[in-house]
Design a protein around this motif. Structure first.
Motif, short mmCIF file in Angstrom:
data_model
loop_
_atom_site.label_atom_id
_atom_site.label_comp_id
_atom_site.label_asym_id
_atom_site.label_seq_id
_atom_site.Cartn_x
_atom_site.Cartn_y
_atom_site.Cartn_z
N TYR A 1 0.79 -1.22 0.00
CA TYR A 1 0.00 0.00 0.00
C TYR A 1 0.83 1.28 0.00
CZ TYR A 1 -3.99 -3.01 0.47
OH TYR A 1 -4.94 -3.97 0.24
N ASP A 2 2.11 1.22 0.35
CA ASP A 2 3.02 2.37 0.25
C ASP A 2 2.39 3.64 0.83
OD1 ASP A 2 5.26 3.87 -0.35
OD2 ASP A 2 4.84 4.00 -2.49
N ASP A 3 1.84 3.52 2.04
CA ASP A 3 1.16 4.64 2.69
C ASP A 3 1.96 5.06 3.92
OD1 ASP A 3 -1.48 6.22 3.13
OD2 ASP A 3 -1.11 5.23 5.06
N PRO A 4 2.30 6.34 4.03
CA PRO A 4 3.10 6.81 5.17
C PRO A 4 2.49 6.46 6.54
CG PRO A 4 2.94 8.54 3.53
CD PRO A 4 2.02 7.44 3.09
N GLN A 5 1.19 6.59 6.67
CA GLN A 5 0.55 6.29 7.95
C GLN A 5 0.72 4.81 8.31
OE1 GLN A 5 -3.52 7.56 8.23
NE2 GLN A 5 -3.74 6.86 10.33
N LEU A 6 0.60 3.94 7.33
CA LEU A 6 0.81 2.51 7.58
C LEU A 6 2.27 2.22 7.93
CD1 LEU A 6 -1.41 0.97 4.76
CD2 LEU A 6 -1.86 0.93 7.23
N MET A 7 3.19 2.90 7.24
CA MET A 7 4.62 2.72 7.51
C MET A 7 4.96 3.15 8.93
SD MET A 7 6.16 1.72 4.60
CE MET A 7 6.00 1.83 2.84
N LEU A 8 4.44 4.29 9.36
CA LEU A 8 4.71 4.77 10.71
C LEU A 8 4.08 3.86 11.75
CD1 LEU A 8 4.35 8.63 10.23
CD2 LEU A 8 6.45 7.28 10.38
N ALA A 9 2.92 3.32 11.45
CA ALA A 9 2.28 2.37 12.38
C ALA A 9 3.13 1.11 12.53
CB ALA A 9 0.88 2.01 11.89
N ALA A 10 3.73 0.65 11.43
CA ALA A 10 4.62 -0.52 11.50
C ALA A 10 5.84 -0.20 12.36
CB ALA A 10 5.04 -0.96 10.10
#
Length: 166
Positions: A52-61
């Motif tokens: 998904y290459d989404d910043p919010q998902l990356m930060l959550a990870a």
């Protein structure tokens, strides 16, 4: 991670099945992660992040892996690009001002309590600036369709070329 997945799905008008199919993963795993009944495994976080290459998902990870020792997603802030830019400029200015007060030429054994307060203040101001900059990059990536993942990979390549990294 579960809250970030749920927020992403809602923004994209996706069902759990749609989301899970793209990864690919069983829908029930996504449902348990979203509800908090299950922590996201590293493989799930990696698949979600790269798919998904989404910043919010990356930060959550990052948050999941580091137990919060990273930039949090500011879901209560005004994330319009102009607001984020102005706030980032303000935070950078405050960080620079605090850094100027750090007694950088002193050894640790020479520091006073006042010096330690100045150092901690500078650190906190820098963390606030990092948070602002992270959101600035995230908002611009989303607004102008840049890949968060590709930009970070490009940055790492440049650091390696400059021999800052191996």
């Amino acid at each position: 991670m579960g809250q970030a997945i749920l927020a992403y799905r809602k923004r994209q008008n996706m069902t759990q099945q749609d989301f899970a199919q793209a990864i690919p993963m069983d829908r029930s795993v996504i449902a348990r992660i979203e509800s908090g009944d299950r922590k996201a495994a590293k493989v799930v976080m990696k698949r979600v992040s790269t798919c998904y290459d989404d910043p919010q998902l990356m930060l959550a990870a990052q948050e999941e892996v580091t137990d919060g020792a990273c930039t949090p997603w500011l879901d209560g802030a005004d994330l319009h690009k102009s607001t984020v830019q102005l706030k980032t400029e303000e935070e950078l200015s405050e960080a620079q001002a605090a850094m100027r007060l750090v007694p950088i030429t002193k050894r640790k054994d020479q520091l006073t309590e006042v010096d330690m307060i100045a150092i901690k203040s500078a650190i906190m101001e820098c963390i606030e600036a990092i948070t602002a900059l992270t959101h600035y990059v995230a908002v611009l990536c989303k607004e102008f369709a840049f890949s968060w993942l590709a930009l970070w990979k490009e940055h790492r390549r440049e650091l390696k070329v400059k021999k800052y990294m191996k």
